[in-house]
Design an enzyme around this catalytic site. Sequence first.
Site, short mmCIF file in Angstrom:
data_model
loop_
_atom_site.label_atom_id
_atom_site.label_comp_id
_atom_site.label_asym_id
_atom_site.label_seq_id
_atom_site.Cartn_x
_atom_site.Cartn_y
_atom_site.Cartn_z
N ARG A 199 72.18 -18.51 44.23
CA ARG A 199 72.73 -17.44 43.05
C ARG A 199 71.07 -17.32 42.23
O ARG A 199 70.76 -18.30 41.54
CB ARG A 199 73.50 -18.50 42.04
CG ARG A 199 74.13 -17.29 40.81
CD ARG A 199 74.68 -18.23 39.70
NE ARG A 199 73.73 -18.73 38.96
CZ ARG A 199 73.63 -20.12 38.31
NH1 ARG A 199 74.95 -20.97 38.43
NH2 ARG A 199 72.76 -20.55 37.69
N HIS A 219 74.49 -18.10 35.80
CA HIS A 219 75.85 -18.06 36.11
C HIS A 219 76.61 -16.87 35.78
O HIS A 219 77.21 -15.95 36.48
CB HIS A 219 76.59 -19.39 35.82
CG HIS A 219 78.12 -19.37 35.87
ND1 HIS A 219 78.56 -19.32 37.07
CD2 HIS A 219 79.16 -19.24 34.83
CE1 HIS A 219 80.01 -19.44 36.99
NE2 HIS A 219 80.31 -19.44 35.62
N TYR A 240 68.58 -26.06 33.30
CA TYR A 240 69.08 -27.26 34.47
C TYR A 240 68.44 -26.93 35.74
O TYR A 240 68.58 -27.82 36.51
CB TYR A 240 70.71 -27.09 34.43
CG TYR A 240 71.33 -25.71 34.69
CD1 TYR A 240 71.56 -25.55 35.91
CD2 TYR A 240 71.86 -24.99 33.51
CE1 TYR A 240 72.06 -24.15 36.24
CE2 TYR A 240 72.32 -23.87 33.98
CZ TYR A 240 72.48 -23.48 35.28
OH TYR A 240 73.12 -22.29 35.51
C1 TPP Z 1 90.26 -24.08 37.27
C2 TPP Z 1 88.95 -23.83 36.47
N1 TPP Z 1 88.08 -24.92 36.06
C3 TPP Z 1 86.90 -24.59 35.37
C4 TPP Z 1 86.57 -23.26 35.19
C5 TPP Z 1 85.37 -22.79 34.60
N2 TPP Z 1 84.40 -22.34 35.39
C6 TPP Z 1 84.11 -21.19 35.55
S1 TPP Z 1 82.94 -20.50 36.70
C7 TPP Z 1 82.87 -22.11 37.26
C8 TPP Z 1 81.79 -22.83 38.62
C9 TPP Z 1 82.42 -22.02 39.53
O1 TPP Z 1 81.49 -22.31 40.68
P1 TPP Z 1 81.34 -22.02 41.95
O2 TPP Z 1 82.84 -22.15 42.73
O3 TPP Z 1 80.14 -22.45 42.74
O4 TPP Z 1 81.16 -20.40 41.98
P2 TPP Z 1 80.18 -19.53 41.58
O5 TPP Z 1 80.25 -19.26 40.21
O6 TPP Z 1 78.66 -20.25 41.72
O7 TPP Z 1 79.94 -18.19 42.35
C10 TPP Z 1 83.61 -23.08 36.39
C11 TPP Z 1 83.62 -24.71 36.51
C12 TPP Z 1 87.35 -22.19 35.49
N3 TPP Z 1 86.99 -20.90 35.33
N4 TPP Z 1 88.72 -22.51 36.39
#
Ligand code: TPP
Length: 363
Positions: free
Chosen positions: A260, A264, A273
Site C-alpha cells: 500500500r 490507509h 508508523y
Molecule cells: C470488523 C471491522 N473491524 C475493524 C474495522 C476498522 N478497519 C477499517 S480498515 C481496517 C484495516 C484493514 O486492513 P486490511 O484487511 O489489510 O485491508 P487494507 O485496508 O490494507 O486494504 C480496519 C481494522 C472495520 N472496518 N471492520
Amino acid sequence: MTVDASRGADAPPELVQLLTPEGERVEHPDYDIDLTPEEVRSLYRDLVLVRRVDLEAVALQRQGELGIWASLLGQEAAQIGSGRALTDADMAFPTYREHGVAWCRDVDPVKLLGMFRGVNHGGWDPKEHNFHLYTIVIGSQTLHAVGYAMGIQRDDATAATIAYFGDGATSQGDVNESFIWASVFNAPIVFFCQNNQWAISEPLEKQTRIPLYRRASGFGFPGVRVDGNDVFACLAVTRQALKNAREGQGPMLIEAFTYRMGAHTSSDDPTRYRVASELEAWKLKDPIERVKAYLFKNELADQAYFDSIEAEADQLGADLRARCLAMPDPEPLAIFDHVYSEPHALIDEERAQYAAYLEGFER
Ligand SMILES: Cc1ncc(C[n+]2csc(CCOP(=O)(O)OP(=O)(O)O)c2C)c(N)n1
Ligand SMILES: [Mg+2]
C-alpha cells in the site's frame, strides 16, 4: 521473502512472477500467459487510467469534495490482473479499495466518488455489473461471497465468485469461517487476498507467522502467492483459479503480495508508523513501470502511444472531476428507500420521524 525450510530445494519459486520489476519476462513452471501486444497495451492502459482515477479522487478529497477516500496506489496490478481474469458471469465481492476491479466490471468511476462524497446510497447496481457493493465491515463480504458461490453451485451455473480482502482481514473470524464453508462445500470461489502488508497502522507480522497463502492448506484447499505488482502473473494465476472453480475443483486462496503505497485512507498519516525507506524500496517495484519497460524494450509501443494514454488519463481525470462536482445531493428521505425490499413498520416510523425533523428547517 520468508525462508521456508519445509519446501525442499526443487520446489517451484514461492512467488509466482512472470514480469520482473525491470520489465523482463520470466517463466514459472506452473503458470504461464500468452498475451498479444494489443492485450499488453490494453492492460497498461487499464493500469494508468485507474491510477489516474485514484489520483483525482485523492485530490478531490483534499479539496473537501469527498468525505474520505481509500487509495489503491501500488495495488493496480493486483486489481487489474485479477479483474481482467473474470468473465461477465463471474461475481466479485470487493472491500472498499477495489477501484481497479470496479473499472474492470464497467462501473463508472463517478459512482465510486458518489459513495465517498455521500451523495448516493451504495453506488451501483451489483446485478448489472456482477460487482457487489463496497463493504466496510472487514472480511464480512467473504461470507456473502461463499454463500453466493454455493448458490451458483446449486443452480448448476458455469461461473465463479471472487472475494477480495486484505492481510488484516485474514485475522477476522468471518474470513476463517468463510474458508471452512468454501472448503467443505467445495464452493466455486477464489479468495483474493491483497497483502499490502498493512492493516491501517498494524504491520503484517501482527497478523501472521507464516506466509498467508499457506493458511489455505489447513482449511483443505490450495493457496498460492503471486507477485501482486505483476499484472501478468496476477492475470495468469487468477484465470487458472477461476477456471478450476468453474470446473468444480473448489476454492483457492491467492495471496497477491503487494504494498500500500499511500495512506490507509485520507484520514490516515502513515509517516507516523512506518519508515520512508520501505516506500522507497517498493517504488522500484512499481506495477505500471514494469509494463511500460516491457512494452518499450520489446518495441510494442512507442512514445506517441504512451503520450496518447497520458492524454486519455488527463481527459478522464478532468471529466471525472467535473461530473463529481455536478452530482446533486440526494433527497434526504431516500436513505430509507432500500433498507428492505418491502414496506417495514419500523422504517416507516423512522422515515416519518425524520420527515418531521426536516420540516423544522426552512427548505
Ligand atoms: C470488523 C471491522 N473491524 C475493524 C474495522 C476498522 N478497519 C477499517 S480498515 C481496517 C484495516 C484493514 O486492513 P486490511 O484487511 O489489510 O485491508 P487494507 O485496508 O490494507 O486494504 C480496519 C481494522 C472495520 N472496518 N471492520
Ligand atoms: Mg492490508
